[in-house]
Design a protein around this motif. Sequence first.
Motif, PDB file in Angstrom:
ATOM      1  N   SER A  90       0.893  -1.199   0.144  1.00 56.42           N
ATOM      2  CA  SER A  90       0.017   0.096  -0.021  1.00 56.42           C
ATOM      3  C   SER A  90       0.638   1.308  -0.072  1.00 56.42           C
ATOM      4  O   SER A  90       0.446   2.430  -0.708  1.00 56.42           O
ATOM      5  CB  SER A  90      -0.972  -0.038   1.214  1.00 56.42           C
ATOM      6  OG  SER A  90      -0.339   0.155   2.282  1.00 56.42           O
ATOM      7  N   ASN A  93       1.650   2.012  -3.565  1.00 53.12           N
ATOM      8  CA  ASN A  93      -0.022   2.125  -4.062  1.00 53.12           C
ATOM      9  C   ASN A  93      -0.197   3.751  -3.831  1.00 53.12           C
ATOM     10  O   ASN A  93      -0.949   4.283  -4.596  1.00 53.12           O
ATOM     11  CB  ASN A  93      -0.919   1.270  -3.627  1.00 53.12           C
ATOM     12  CG  ASN A  93      -2.292   1.216  -4.485  1.00 53.12           C
ATOM     13  OD1 ASN A  93      -2.132   1.433  -5.805  1.00 53.12           O
ATOM     14  ND2 ASN A  93      -3.197   1.296  -3.672  1.00 53.12           N
ATOM     15  N   SER A  94       0.376   4.123  -2.971  1.00 54.85           N
ATOM     16  CA  SER A  94      -0.042   5.485  -2.497  1.00 54.85           C
ATOM     17  C   SER A  94       0.909   6.504  -3.073  1.00 54.85           C
ATOM     18  O   SER A  94       0.729   7.712  -3.269  1.00 54.85           O
ATOM     19  CB  SER A  94       0.109   5.767  -0.880  1.00 54.85           C
ATOM     20  OG  SER A  94       1.568   5.871  -0.572  1.00 54.85           O
ATOM     21  N   LYS A 165      -7.586  -3.429  -5.537  1.00 55.37           N
ATOM     22  CA  LYS A 165      -6.740  -2.973  -4.507  1.00 55.37           C
ATOM     23  C   LYS A 165      -5.851  -2.163  -4.821  1.00 55.37           C
ATOM     24  O   LYS A 165      -4.967  -1.726  -4.338  1.00 55.37           O
ATOM     25  CB  LYS A 165      -6.042  -4.459  -3.763  1.00 55.37           C
ATOM     26  CG  LYS A 165      -7.147  -5.398  -3.027  1.00 55.37           C
ATOM     27  CD  LYS A 165      -6.293  -6.196  -2.307  1.00 55.37           C
ATOM     28  CE  LYS A 165      -7.631  -7.271  -1.775  1.00 55.37           C
ATOM     29  NZ  LYS A 165      -8.098  -6.486  -0.531  1.00 55.37           N
ATOM     30  N   SER A 166      -5.804  -1.792  -6.119  1.00 51.64           N
ATOM     31  CA  SER A 166      -4.771  -0.895  -6.971  1.00 51.64           C
ATOM     32  C   SER A 166      -5.387   0.413  -7.524  1.00 51.64           C
ATOM     33  O   SER A 166      -6.418   0.273  -8.239  1.00 51.64           O
ATOM     34  CB  SER A 166      -3.682  -1.553  -7.980  1.00 51.64           C
ATOM     35  OG  SER A 166      -3.086  -0.452  -8.558  1.00 51.64           O
ATOM     36  N   THR A 167      -4.772   1.653  -7.104  1.00 53.02           N
ATOM     37  CA  THR A 167      -5.543   2.783  -7.526  1.00 53.02           C
ATOM     38  C   THR A 167      -5.412   2.893  -9.210  1.00 53.02           C
ATOM     39  O   THR A 167      -6.077   3.393  -9.880  1.00 53.02           O
ATOM     40  CB  THR A 167      -4.835   4.029  -6.927  1.00 53.02           C
ATOM     41  OG1 THR A 167      -3.418   3.962  -7.054  1.00 53.02           O
ATOM     42  CG2 THR A 167      -5.351   4.241  -5.462  1.00 53.02           C
ATOM     43  N   ALA A 170      -8.346   1.588 -11.177  1.00 50.63           N
ATOM     44  CA  ALA A 170      -9.607   2.196 -10.820  1.00 50.63           C
ATOM     45  C   ALA A 170     -10.611   2.318 -11.986  1.00 50.63           C
ATOM     46  O   ALA A 170     -11.801   1.627 -12.081  1.00 50.63           O
ATOM     47  CB  ALA A 170      -9.298   3.514 -10.092  1.00 50.63           C
ATOM     48  N   ASP A 312       2.710  11.964  -0.137  1.00 50.79           N
ATOM     49  CA  ASP A 312       1.500  10.999  -0.069  1.00 50.79           C
ATOM     50  C   ASP A 312       1.964   9.756   0.749  1.00 50.79           C
ATOM     51  O   ASP A 312       1.026   9.329   1.487  1.00 50.79           O
ATOM     52  CB  ASP A 312       1.151  11.071  -1.520  1.00 50.79           C
ATOM     53  CG  ASP A 312       0.452  12.072  -2.147  1.00 50.79           C
ATOM     54  OD1 ASP A 312       0.363  12.966  -1.506  1.00 50.79           O
ATOM     55  OD2 ASP A 312      -0.058  11.879  -3.402  1.00 50.79           O
ATOM     56  N   TRP A 316       0.194   8.411   4.131  1.00 45.87           N
ATOM     57  CA  TRP A 316      -0.556   7.420   4.283  1.00 45.87           C
ATOM     58  C   TRP A 316      -0.112   6.373   5.275  1.00 45.87           C
ATOM     59  O   TRP A 316      -0.801   5.611   6.014  1.00 45.87           O
ATOM     60  CB  TRP A 316      -0.085   6.412   2.873  1.00 45.87           C
ATOM     61  CG  TRP A 316      -0.885   4.994   2.690  1.00 45.87           C
ATOM     62  CD1 TRP A 316      -0.312   3.751   2.598  1.00 45.87           C
ATOM     63  CD2 TRP A 316      -2.303   4.714   2.660  1.00 45.87           C
ATOM     64  NE1 TRP A 316      -1.256   2.698   2.775  1.00 45.87           N
ATOM     65  CE2 TRP A 316      -2.482   3.353   2.674  1.00 45.87           C
ATOM     66  CE3 TRP A 316      -3.355   5.700   2.732  1.00 45.87           C
ATOM     67  CZ2 TRP A 316      -3.789   2.898   2.857  1.00 45.87           C
ATOM     68  CZ3 TRP A 316      -4.777   5.287   2.634  1.00 45.87           C
ATOM     69  CH2 TRP A 316      -4.982   3.641   2.521  1.00 45.87           C
TER      70      TRP A 316
END
Length: 410
Positions: A90, A93-94, A165-167, A170, A312, A316
């Motif tokens: 994550s 991912n952020s 689970k991944s931006t 989306a 970011d 997170w």
Amino acid sequence: MNMGPKIRIRFSQNSSEEFQRHHPGSLVAMESRHRAEVQRETGRAQNATGSVGRPDINLGATNDVIGSGLKQAKVLILAYYRSGSTLTGSFFNSLPGVFYTFEPLHAVFKNADRQRSLKYFSGKVRTAPKWEEISNLSLEILQAFYSCDLEALDWHTITSGFGAKSTAYAEYIGCLRSTPLNSNNRENVRRNCLPGLIQRCKSSKTIVVKTIRVHMTLAEELLKVIPDLKIVHLMRDPRGMACSLQRKQCRGSLANVNDMCARLTTDVLRRRALAHVHPESVCSVKYEDIIQTPLRTVMNMFKFLGLVFHSDVAKWIFYTLFSGHQSNGPLSITKSNSIATAYNWTRRIHWDVVDRYQQTCADFLREEHYPVFYDIVDVRKFRVTERNLTEQVLELQQFWSQKDGGDLAV
């Protein structure tokens, strides 16, 4: 700055040479054989550093091009079930500009287990994969993700719900949800949904894959075909992983302990052999370090990978580990008290589980400097040095405000 607990090591502190003479079948002896094997395979043997300990994250010079838009970085997070891999993934991912893929091998493993054939956009149908074919098939799938050749993937892999689970996925997931997933709509998915995902992959600064289904030997093979690949070997105390798997009573079946310990030990010796030949390609990170000193650990990991640590990511880290939000369940990455959660196993685990893992995983525990306990009282007394929560939040605040002028709401 406190980097965590000072752990009592209860094994003798022999030199590697002396230990190898008295224990020829140990991890140290196996490591030297595997190191020689890796050096023969690559033809790029280098002088050993003289130490046997795990290679620390390299804080030396990094390639400034990677992650800056001039060259696409490729990262593999090699982890284990309940090892903190979802939390670690994550963080990537952020990070803006990252194409993050969560468990891309889940579908093919499931198909092998259920003996389902693999169907492709081209119309090709491959018979249900056998378990002995999984390694080569996994290699093909990973290569497709790292090359953004997503149209070459089988139908179940590219439509897996894990993409949610991944931006980066989306818009693609939204497109899939508006299109019934059946054989009649495969062409619609290929024409309407997939191009945007492929473009997102190709335009990203960094491609990151997180998986618990790859052994270090397969990662070595992947490195041969993707020479600029960076491998993050994420580990956790196997007793903590076992307790997390047996969430209710922290007891239960020990049927898989031999397999788990064998994989952990083999992965460690293969990683060390690989690191002696390609020190720029592989690093090891502990889940416990991420929990205890997240900012420093994640920043060091990003530095090794040549990635810019963005504000970011700091935000997170704060949200998942320090914001006080309650967990949404055992699989949630958000913890109201992350350190207490990470070491909760020492309050719940039964001695038969501890004893079995300490015997079977003895090499791994010793070489990775995890504590060894004498009895259940010893386990219950175990404490980690918790850094003051305010201190860690202020550290995040300082970084955040320096980057974009914002403050963390405490």
